[in-house]
Scaffold this active site. Structure first.
Site, PDB file in Angstrom:
ATOM      1  CG  ASP A  23      -0.330   0.226   2.528  1.00 23.60           C
ATOM      2  OD1 ASP A  23       0.919   0.279   2.600  1.00 23.60           O
ATOM      3  OD2 ASP A  23      -1.067   0.366   3.529  1.00 23.60           O
ATOM      4  CG  HIS A  24      -0.649   4.833   1.536  1.00 24.45           C
ATOM      5  ND1 HIS A  24      -1.712   3.949   1.648  1.00 24.45           N
ATOM      6  CD2 HIS A  24      -0.614   5.516   2.712  1.00 24.45           C
ATOM      7  CE1 HIS A  24      -2.289   4.113   2.826  1.00 24.45           C
ATOM      8  NE2 HIS A  24      -1.642   5.051   3.492  1.00 24.45           N
TER       9      HIS A  24
ATOM     10  CB  CYS B 113       1.133  -2.259   4.716  1.00 22.57           C
ATOM     11  SG  CYS B 113       0.997  -3.224   6.230  1.00 22.57           S
ATOM     12  N   GLY B 114       2.603  -0.188   6.117  1.00 25.00           N
ATOM     13  CA  GLY B 114       3.298   0.609   7.121  1.00 25.00           C
ATOM     14  C   GLY B 114       3.909  -0.265   8.203  1.00 25.00           C
ATOM     15  CB  THR B 115       2.489  -2.228  10.828  1.00 23.20           C
ATOM     16  OG1 THR B 115       1.299  -2.750  10.199  1.00 23.20           O
ATOM     17  CG2 THR B 115       2.202  -0.874  11.455  1.00 23.20           C
ATOM     18  N   GLY B 116       3.298  -3.939   8.134  1.00 22.73           N
ATOM     19  CA  GLY B 116       3.332  -5.329   7.670  1.00 22.73           C
ATOM     20  C   GLY B 116       2.203  -6.151   8.261  1.00 22.73           C
ATOM     21  CB  ILE B 117       0.113  -5.671  11.230  1.00 25.68           C
ATOM     22  CG1 ILE B 117       1.344  -5.739  12.132  1.00 25.68           C
ATOM     23  CG2 ILE B 117      -1.072  -6.380  11.908  1.00 25.68           C
ATOM     24  CD1 ILE B 117       1.215  -4.923  13.429  1.00 25.68           C
ATOM     25  N   GLY B 118      -1.424  -5.274   8.634  1.00 30.30           N
ATOM     26  CA  GLY B 118      -2.717  -5.287   7.933  1.00 30.30           C
ATOM     27  C   GLY B 118      -2.664  -6.081   6.645  1.00 30.30           C
TER      28      GLY B 118
ATOM     29  CG  HIS C 124      10.631 -24.247  11.828  1.00 30.98           C
ATOM     30  ND1 HIS C 124      10.701 -24.292  13.205  1.00 30.98           N
ATOM     31  CD2 HIS C 124      11.861 -24.623  11.384  1.00 30.98           C
ATOM     32  CE1 HIS C 124      11.915 -24.664  13.574  1.00 30.98           C
ATOM     33  NE2 HIS C 124      12.646 -24.865  12.500  1.00 30.98           N
TER      34      HIS C 124
ATOM     35  NE  ARG D  84      10.451 -30.789  14.581  1.00 32.59           N
ATOM     36  CZ  ARG D  84      11.675 -30.541  14.094  1.00 32.59           C
ATOM     37  NH1 ARG D  84      12.208 -31.356  13.216  1.00 32.59           N
ATOM     38  NH2 ARG D  84      12.357 -29.471  14.491  1.00 32.59           N
ATOM     39  CG  HIS D  85       8.942 -28.167  10.488  1.00 38.35           C
ATOM     40  ND1 HIS D  85       8.698 -27.587  11.712  1.00 38.35           N
ATOM     41  CD2 HIS D  85      10.257 -28.507  10.475  1.00 38.35           C
ATOM     42  CE1 HIS D  85       9.830 -27.562  12.408  1.00 38.35           C
ATOM     43  NE2 HIS D  85      10.783 -28.122  11.687  1.00 38.35           N
TER      44      HIS D  85
HETATM   45  C1  RB5 Z   1      -1.701   2.944   6.435  1.00 40.66           C
HETATM   46  O1  RB5 Z   1      -1.747   4.168   7.082  1.00 40.66           O
HETATM   47  C2  RB5 Z   1      -1.374   1.842   7.445  1.00 40.66           C
HETATM   48  O2  RB5 Z   1      -2.435   1.665   8.314  1.00 40.66           O
HETATM   49  C3  RB5 Z   1      -1.039   0.552   6.724  1.00 40.66           C
HETATM   50  O3  RB5 Z   1       0.035   0.758   5.862  1.00 40.66           O
HETATM   51  C4  RB5 Z   1      -0.655  -0.624   7.599  1.00 40.66           C
HETATM   52  O4  RB5 Z   1       0.325  -0.241   8.521  1.00 40.66           O
HETATM   53  C5  RB5 Z   1      -1.762  -1.359   8.222  1.00 40.66           C
HETATM   54  O5  RB5 Z   1      -1.576  -2.407   8.864  1.00 40.66           O
END
Ligand code: RB5
Length: 146
Positions: free
Chosen positions: A8-9, A65-70, A98, A132-133
């Site tokens: 994303d951005h 993304c910003g965090t890699g989480i979303g 693994h 096993r993995h």
């Molecule tokens: C965008 O502002 C931010 O929320 C997205 O890049 C990401 O970090 C979400 O998990």
């Protein structure tokens, strides 16, 4: 190995650095966007990257993304995807050995370019251990059928 790339951005600049790195290594990839710093929604990028892998068009994916989480949460909604958020080289190696991770996710706002590119290199060059993995991966696949 064919690699599907997306961000994303919030991950756009790091994705561009990853493209330069893959070019240097002579690795084949497709950039699924986004193509500028303009705001966009990470699920819109995660979906086509994940589907390109489950359809067999690409072998592995890298999403930023910003965090890699979303973007990782979104990708993991697609059956057959094992997206791993890695911000250190130990996790990058383990996610392949693994977990047979088929997508690497990272956060541009979390780590610097040098570490991110080390993570990419290790992640792309590490093979799944199986054994096993594989049993555990099979159990994850079973959960997708619940
Ligand atoms: C965008 O502002 C931010 O929320 C997205 O890049 C990401 O970090 C979400 O998990």
């Amino acid at each position: 190995m064919k690699i599907a790339l997306g961000s994303d951005h919030g991950g756009f600049q790091l994705k561009e650095e990853i493209k330069k790195f893959l070019d240097c290594k002579g690795l084949e990839y497709k950039d699924f966007g986004t193509y500028s710093c303009d705001s966009c929604d990470y699920p819109d990028i995660a979906l086509p990257v994940a589907q390109s892998i489950t359809k067999g068009e690409y072998d592995r994916g890298i999403l930023v993304c910003g965090t890699g989480i979303g973007i990782g949460i979104a990708a993991n909604k697609i059956p057959g995807i094992r997206a791993a958020l890695c911000h250190d080289t130990f996790s990058a190696r383990a996610s392949r050995e693994h977990n047979n991770a088929n997508i690497l996710t990272m956060g541009e706002r979390v780590i610097g370019k040098g570490l991110a590119l080390d993570i990419v290199e290790i992640w792309l060059n590490t093979e799944f251990c199986g054994g096993r993995h594989q049993t555990r991966i099979d159990k994850i696949s079973d959960i997708e059928k619940v």
